[in-house]
Design a protein around this motif. Structure first.
Motif, PDB file in Angstrom:
ATOM      1  N   GLU A 158     -12.261 -22.880   4.117  1.00  0.00           N
ATOM      2  CA  GLU A 158     -13.287 -22.070   4.780  1.00  0.00           C
ATOM      3  C   GLU A 158     -12.853 -20.617   4.958  1.00  0.00           C
ATOM      4  O   GLU A 158     -13.701 -19.716   5.004  1.00  0.00           O
ATOM      5  CB  GLU A 158     -13.668 -22.682   6.130  1.00  0.00           C
ATOM      6  CG  GLU A 158     -12.515 -22.859   7.108  1.00  0.00           C
ATOM      7  CD  GLU A 158     -11.821 -24.184   6.954  1.00  0.00           C
ATOM      8  OE1 GLU A 158     -11.105 -24.580   7.899  1.00  0.00           O
ATOM      9  OE2 GLU A 158     -11.989 -24.831   5.898  1.00  0.00           O
ATOM     10  N   LEU A 159     -11.558 -20.366   5.051  1.00  0.00           N
ATOM     11  CA  LEU A 159     -11.084 -18.991   5.186  1.00  0.00           C
ATOM     12  C   LEU A 159     -11.304 -18.185   3.911  1.00  0.00           C
ATOM     13  O   LEU A 159     -11.391 -16.963   3.957  1.00  0.00           O
ATOM     14  CB  LEU A 159      -9.598 -18.973   5.555  1.00  0.00           C
ATOM     15  CG  LEU A 159      -9.210 -19.478   6.937  1.00  0.00           C
ATOM     16  CD1 LEU A 159      -7.707 -19.399   7.131  1.00  0.00           C
ATOM     17  CD2 LEU A 159      -9.924 -18.664   8.019  1.00  0.00           C
ATOM     18  N   CYS A 160     -11.393 -18.878   2.788  1.00  0.00           N
ATOM     19  CA  CYS A 160     -11.537 -18.187   1.502  1.00  0.00           C
ATOM     20  C   CYS A 160     -12.974 -17.802   1.196  1.00  0.00           C
ATOM     21  O   CYS A 160     -13.221 -16.970   0.316  1.00  0.00           O
ATOM     22  CB  CYS A 160     -11.019 -19.082   0.373  1.00  0.00           C
ATOM     23  SG  CYS A 160      -9.282 -19.517   0.532  1.00  0.00           S
ATOM     24  N   GLU A 161     -13.915 -18.400   1.900  1.00  0.00           N
ATOM     25  CA  GLU A 161     -15.314 -18.184   1.560  1.00  0.00           C
ATOM     26  C   GLU A 161     -15.761 -16.743   1.793  1.00  0.00           C
ATOM     27  O   GLU A 161     -16.715 -16.273   1.182  1.00  0.00           O
ATOM     28  CB  GLU A 161     -16.190 -19.152   2.355  1.00  0.00           C
ATOM     29  CG  GLU A 161     -15.954 -20.612   1.964  1.00  0.00           C
ATOM     30  CD  GLU A 161     -16.768 -21.580   2.805  1.00  0.00           C
ATOM     31  OE1 GLU A 161     -17.429 -21.126   3.761  1.00  0.00           O
ATOM     32  OE2 GLU A 161     -16.739 -22.795   2.509  1.00  0.00           O
ATOM     33  N   SER A 162     -15.072 -16.025   2.680  1.00  0.00           N
ATOM     34  CA  SER A 162     -15.436 -14.626   2.927  1.00  0.00           C
ATOM     35  C   SER A 162     -14.772 -13.667   1.941  1.00  0.00           C
ATOM     36  O   SER A 162     -15.024 -12.462   1.984  1.00  0.00           O
ATOM     37  CB  SER A 162     -15.038 -14.234   4.358  1.00  0.00           C
ATOM     38  OG  SER A 162     -13.652 -14.402   4.563  1.00  0.00           O
ATOM     39  N   PHE A 163     -13.922 -14.181   1.042  1.00  0.00           N
ATOM     40  CA  PHE A 163     -13.205 -13.320   0.105  1.00  0.00           C
ATOM     41  C   PHE A 163     -13.744 -13.401  -1.315  1.00  0.00           C
ATOM     42  O   PHE A 163     -13.267 -12.684  -2.196  1.00  0.00           O
ATOM     43  CB  PHE A 163     -11.713 -13.670   0.100  1.00  0.00           C
ATOM     44  CG  PHE A 163     -11.017 -13.323   1.388  1.00  0.00           C
ATOM     45  CD1 PHE A 163     -10.600 -12.032   1.642  1.00  0.00           C
ATOM     46  CD2 PHE A 163     -10.810 -14.293   2.349  1.00  0.00           C
ATOM     47  CE1 PHE A 163      -9.964 -11.710   2.829  1.00  0.00           C
ATOM     48  CE2 PHE A 163     -10.179 -13.990   3.544  1.00  0.00           C
ATOM     49  CZ  PHE A 163      -9.760 -12.688   3.787  1.00  0.00           C
ATOM     50  N   GLY A 164     -14.696 -14.277  -1.565  1.00  0.00           N
ATOM     51  CA  GLY A 164     -15.235 -14.377  -2.911  1.00  0.00           C
ATOM     52  C   GLY A 164     -16.329 -15.410  -2.992  1.00  0.00           C
ATOM     53  O   GLY A 164     -16.437 -16.288  -2.132  1.00  0.00           O
ATOM     54  N   ASP A 165     -17.149 -15.305  -4.029  1.00  0.00           N
ATOM     55  CA  ASP A 165     -18.258 -16.252  -4.174  1.00  0.00           C
ATOM     56  C   ASP A 165     -17.877 -17.491  -4.978  1.00  0.00           C
ATOM     57  O   ASP A 165     -18.665 -18.413  -5.114  1.00  0.00           O
ATOM     58  CB  ASP A 165     -19.469 -15.567  -4.809  1.00  0.00           C
ATOM     59  CG  ASP A 165     -19.125 -14.810  -6.085  1.00  0.00           C
ATOM     60  OD1 ASP A 165     -18.038 -15.063  -6.644  1.00  0.00           O
ATOM     61  OD2 ASP A 165     -19.924 -13.966  -6.510  1.00  0.00           O
ATOM     62  N   VAL A 166     -16.655 -17.506  -5.517  1.00  0.00           N
ATOM     63  CA  VAL A 166     -16.135 -18.692  -6.196  1.00  0.00           C
ATOM     64  C   VAL A 166     -14.811 -19.073  -5.549  1.00  0.00           C
ATOM     65  O   VAL A 166     -13.953 -18.220  -5.323  1.00  0.00           O
ATOM     66  CB  VAL A 166     -15.926 -18.434  -7.707  1.00  0.00           C
ATOM     67  CG1 VAL A 166     -15.251 -19.628  -8.372  1.00  0.00           C
ATOM     68  CG2 VAL A 166     -17.258 -18.146  -8.389  1.00  0.00           C
ATOM     69  N   ILE A 167     -14.665 -20.366  -5.231  1.00  0.00           N
ATOM     70  CA  ILE A 167     -13.448 -20.857  -4.606  1.00  0.00           C
ATOM     71  C   ILE A 167     -12.617 -21.597  -5.659  1.00  0.00           C
ATOM     72  O   ILE A 167     -13.105 -22.518  -6.311  1.00  0.00           O
ATOM     73  CB  ILE A 167     -13.749 -21.816  -3.437  1.00  0.00           C
ATOM     74  CG1 ILE A 167     -14.667 -21.138  -2.413  1.00  0.00           C
ATOM     75  CG2 ILE A 167     -12.450 -22.277  -2.782  1.00  0.00           C
ATOM     76  CD1 ILE A 167     -14.101 -19.904  -1.782  1.00  0.00           C
ATOM     77  N   LEU A 168     -11.373 -21.151  -5.824  1.00  0.00           N
ATOM     78  CA  LEU A 168     -10.435 -21.831  -6.702  1.00  0.00           C
ATOM     79  C   LEU A 168      -9.594 -22.801  -5.874  1.00  0.00           C
ATOM     80  O   LEU A 168      -9.108 -22.444  -4.802  1.00  0.00           O
ATOM     81  CB  LEU A 168      -9.503 -20.836  -7.388  1.00  0.00           C
ATOM     82  CG  LEU A 168     -10.144 -19.670  -8.144  1.00  0.00           C
ATOM     83  CD1 LEU A 168      -9.065 -18.792  -8.760  1.00  0.00           C
ATOM     84  CD2 LEU A 168     -11.119 -20.163  -9.201  1.00  0.00           C
ATOM     85  N   GLU A 169      -9.436 -23.994  -6.368  1.00  0.00           N
ATOM     86  CA  GLU A 169      -8.576 -24.991  -5.738  1.00  0.00           C
ATOM     87  C   GLU A 169      -7.480 -25.365  -6.715  1.00  0.00           C
ATOM     88  O   GLU A 169      -7.764 -25.703  -7.867  1.00  0.00           O
ATOM     89  CB  GLU A 169      -9.379 -26.221  -5.345  1.00  0.00           C
ATOM     90  CG  GLU A 169      -8.560 -27.315  -4.679  1.00  0.00           C
ATOM     91  CD  GLU A 169      -9.402 -28.520  -4.296  1.00  0.00           C
ATOM     92  OE1 GLU A 169      -8.806 -29.544  -3.892  1.00  0.00           O
ATOM     93  OE2 GLU A 169     -10.643 -28.440  -4.399  1.00  0.00           O
TER      94      GLU A 169
END
Length: 281
Positions: free
Chosen positions: A232-243
């Motif tokens: 959830e912390l990454c959602e404000s840094f980009g529109d695609v989440i890499l795992e």
């Protein structure tokens, strides 16, 4: 025959492209190996040349300290004594003008600089250190880098020089920071080879995609990257989440490594290369 040919193409794409690594580095694993997806799946320890010879007694002393916070305090004290941090005159850095106190630029300032701006001069020093020690070349600094004669590359080099100029053995400080981080990884999680981390990115089409497999997308990342253990912390840094399953050996810094240092940040600093990732919006 067709099936075997397809398998060979997948294998080649999983390797680190030639433009992303140097044939020279200062660790025990060649860059073309440690930057490939096979290394991601089956990591082994990365050892920077000369660290045991120079600082072996320090790590032996850490073996006697049970508390991780106390080990962190001991590390900071050792850094101060080994590099004369805060004692610029003893280190030979005489201040003859009223300009910027470059002698105050140490490993902690580099970490803070990265976390404030991953494209600033402190970040350039970190990326250039990764190139020197691990042979993974910088692919992006403010913008994608072209050839060594390009304006983008020259601007990156200028940031690196400004960040390193008149400082006290910054790259050697980073050698010890990485080695201490890996020592702590082994003390805290001796059986763990990977950690599941997330990264938010924009403009995913500008990233180097090397192919797909049943397990995900093969993506070439910059030589140093920020990740988080909380999606959830990454959602404000980009529109695609890499795992990604990140090898513990590729961690330069993780939250809690140094108590009361960068306490508000929850970033993992991760060495780059080819990663098998899953992407979601």
């Amino acid at each position: 025959m067709t099936k075997n040919k397809g398998a060979e193409i997948t294998r080649v794409r999983a390797c680190l492209p030639a433009f992303a690594y140097s044939s020279l580095n200062r660790c025990n694993i060649p860059a073309v190996v440690l930057g490939g997806v096979i290394y991601q799946q089956h990591p082994v320890a990365l050892l920077i040349d000369g660290m045991q010879a120079l600082h072996g007694e320090f790590f032996k002393a850490l073996d006697e300290i049970a508390c991780s916070q106390e080990r962190g305090v001991h590390f900071r004290q050792y850094m101060c004594s080994a590099f004369l941090l805060g004692k610029s005159e003893e280190a030979g850095l005489l201040q003859t003008n009223s300009g910027i106190r470059r002698d105050k630029c140490d490993y902690l300032r580099l970490l803070r600089g990265w976390m404030f701006n991953a494209d600033g001069k402190e970040a350039a020093v970190l990326k250039r250190w990764v190139e020197s020690r691990f042979g993974l070349l910088t692919l992006n600094h403010r913008q994608p880098l072209g050839s060594h004669s390009s304006e983008a590359y020259q601007a990156y080099q200028a940031d690196y020089v400004r960040g390193l100029y008149n400082s006290n053995a910054l790259e050697s400080q980073l050698d010890l920071l990485y080695s201490f981080c890996q020592y702590e990884v082994q003390r805290r999680w001796p059986e763990q080879q990977h950690c599941q981390l997330y990264r938010g990115v924009n403009h995913i089409d500008e990233h180097h995609r090397l192919g797909r497999s049943e397990q995900g997308t093969l993506l070439l990342l910059n030589n140093l990257n920020s990740f988080s253990h909380q999606r959830e912390l990454c959602e404000s840094f980009g529109d695609v989440i890499l795992e990604a399953r990140v090898p513990m050996t590729k961690l330069l810094f993780f939250p809690g490594l140094l108590a009361d240092v960068l306490k508000g940040e929850q970033e993992y600093l991760v060495l780059g290369g080819v990663y098998q990732v899953t992407m979601s919006i």
